[in-house]
Design a protein around this motif. Structure first.
Motif, PDB file in Angstrom:
ATOM      1  N   PRO A  35       0.845  -1.198   0.000  1.00  0.00           N
ATOM      2  CA  PRO A  35       0.000   0.000   0.000  1.00  0.00           C
ATOM      3  C   PRO A  35       0.882   1.250   0.000  1.00  0.00           C
ATOM      4  O   PRO A  35       2.020   1.214   0.467  1.00  0.00           O
ATOM      5  N   MET A  36       0.357   2.337  -0.545  1.00  0.00           N
ATOM      6  CA  MET A  36       1.116   3.590  -0.606  1.00  0.00           C
ATOM      7  C   MET A  36       0.215   4.763  -0.288  1.00  0.00           C
ATOM      8  O   MET A  36      -0.980   4.725  -0.551  1.00  0.00           O
ATOM      9  N   THR A  37       0.841   5.803   0.230  1.00  0.00           N
ATOM     10  CA  THR A  37       0.116   7.062   0.392  1.00  0.00           C
ATOM     11  C   THR A  37      -0.049   7.680  -0.992  1.00  0.00           C
ATOM     12  O   THR A  37       0.660   7.323  -1.945  1.00  0.00           O
ATOM     13  N   TYR A  38      -0.962   8.625  -1.081  1.00  0.00           N
ATOM     14  CA  TYR A  38      -1.220   9.305  -2.349  1.00  0.00           C
ATOM     15  C   TYR A  38       0.063   9.920  -2.910  1.00  0.00           C
ATOM     16  O   TYR A  38       0.403   9.718  -4.076  1.00  0.00           O
ATOM     17  N   ASP A  68      -8.633  11.182 -10.294  1.00  0.00           N
ATOM     18  CA  ASP A  68      -9.711  10.627 -11.135  1.00  0.00           C
ATOM     19  C   ASP A  68      -9.510   9.129 -11.366  1.00  0.00           C
ATOM     20  O   ASP A  68     -10.465   8.345 -11.309  1.00  0.00           O
ATOM     21  N   THR A  69      -8.276   8.733 -11.629  1.00  0.00           N
ATOM     22  CA  THR A  69      -7.962   7.319 -11.862  1.00  0.00           C
ATOM     23  C   THR A  69      -8.257   6.493 -10.621  1.00  0.00           C
ATOM     24  O   THR A  69      -8.883   5.422 -10.706  1.00  0.00           O
ATOM     25  N   LEU A  70      -7.829   6.978  -9.461  1.00  0.00           N
ATOM     26  CA  LEU A  70      -8.083   6.251  -8.213  1.00  0.00           C
ATOM     27  C   LEU A  70      -9.582   6.152  -7.910  1.00  0.00           C
ATOM     28  O   LEU A  70     -10.055   5.106  -7.466  1.00  0.00           O
ATOM     29  N   HIS A  71     -10.334   7.208  -8.186  1.00  0.00           N
ATOM     30  CA  HIS A  71     -11.783   7.154  -7.970  1.00  0.00           C
ATOM     31  C   HIS A  71     -12.429   6.086  -8.850  1.00  0.00           C
ATOM     32  O   HIS A  71     -13.275   5.316  -8.380  1.00  0.00           O
ATOM     33  N   LEU A  78     -11.092  -2.211  -7.613  1.00  0.00           N
ATOM     34  CA  LEU A  78      -9.694  -2.612  -7.806  1.00  0.00           C
ATOM     35  C   LEU A  78      -8.777  -2.094  -6.706  1.00  0.00           C
ATOM     36  O   LEU A  78      -7.737  -2.686  -6.425  1.00  0.00           O
ATOM     37  N   VAL A  79      -9.156  -0.972  -6.118  1.00  0.00           N
ATOM     38  CA  VAL A  79      -8.331  -0.287  -5.130  1.00  0.00           C
ATOM     39  C   VAL A  79      -9.228   0.126  -3.961  1.00  0.00           C
ATOM     40  O   VAL A  79     -10.384   0.467  -4.159  1.00  0.00           O
ATOM     41  N   VAL A  80      -8.668   0.072  -2.758  1.00  0.00           N
ATOM     42  CA  VAL A  80      -9.366   0.618  -1.590  1.00  0.00           C
ATOM     43  C   VAL A  80      -8.535   1.755  -1.007  1.00  0.00           C
ATOM     44  O   VAL A  80      -7.315   1.750  -1.076  1.00  0.00           O
ATOM     45  N   SER A  90      -3.282  10.628   7.370  1.00  0.00           N
ATOM     46  CA  SER A  90      -2.661   9.840   6.319  1.00  0.00           C
ATOM     47  C   SER A  90      -3.682   8.993   5.555  1.00  0.00           C
ATOM     48  O   SER A  90      -4.487   8.284   6.149  1.00  0.00           O
ATOM     49  N   THR A  91      -3.657   9.076   4.239  1.00  0.00           N
ATOM     50  CA  THR A  91      -4.522   8.272   3.376  1.00  0.00           C
ATOM     51  C   THR A  91      -3.654   7.338   2.554  1.00  0.00           C
ATOM     52  O   THR A  91      -2.709   7.775   1.901  1.00  0.00           O
ATOM     53  N   TRP A  92      -3.988   6.064   2.591  1.00  0.00           N
ATOM     54  CA  TRP A  92      -3.246   5.037   1.876  1.00  0.00           C
ATOM     55  C   TRP A  92      -4.151   4.389   0.842  1.00  0.00           C
ATOM     56  O   TRP A  92      -5.368   4.353   1.007  1.00  0.00           O
TER      57      TRP A  92
END
Length: 135
Positions: A35-38, A68-71, A78-80, A90-92
């Motif tokens: 996982p990674m931060t933005y 936009d891609t992450l949304h 595909l992603v949480v 912190s947002t990961w």
């Protein structure tokens, strides 16, 4: 066309819809290991592209495009997004099991492209030459 080919065509169409957007595969690849931060994700993608010589993209990934891609990838499952409480908020982001399975499903397609890289380049060059000859 036979009715038997409809599920296949529908499946391909659905998969291509999930993969639409030029940065989806970059996000998938970057989140593979952990996982990674933005901000780390943005930097990782751009650093990888720069290291590769901007082969797949002409310019760096911008924040708005990544957002936009992450949304879209969250919408498709595909992603949480994980909010971890901290002093700095912190947002990961991390791949879901479905995101990981999509990445595995793309491996044969990547292999096919690698195996046919020269053939594709030759076909495209021949097509371009034919177009220019007609002009």
């Amino acid at each position: 066309m036979s009715d038997a080919s409809l599920p296949y065509r529908h499946g391909i169409h659905e998969a291509m819809g999930v993969l639409s957007g030029q940065w989806v595969t970059a996000v998938l690849a970057s989140l593979t290991a952990r996982p990674m931060t933005y901000s780390k994700l943005l930097a990782d993608i751009n650093n990888t592209e720069e290291r590769l010589g901007w082969v797949t993209h002409e310019r760096p990934l911008r924040q708005k495009v990544l957002t936009d891609t992450l949304h879209r990838m969250q919408r498709d499952g595909l992603v949480v997004k994980i909010e971890r409480p901290s002093r700095f908020g912190s947002t990961w982001y991390q791949l879901t099991p479905m995101g990981r399975s999509l990445l595995r499903a793309l491996l044969p397609l990547a292999k096919w492209a690698e195996d046919h890289r020269t053939d594709l380049a030759e076909a495209r060059a021949a097509h371009q030459a034919a177009q220019e000859a007609r002009s």
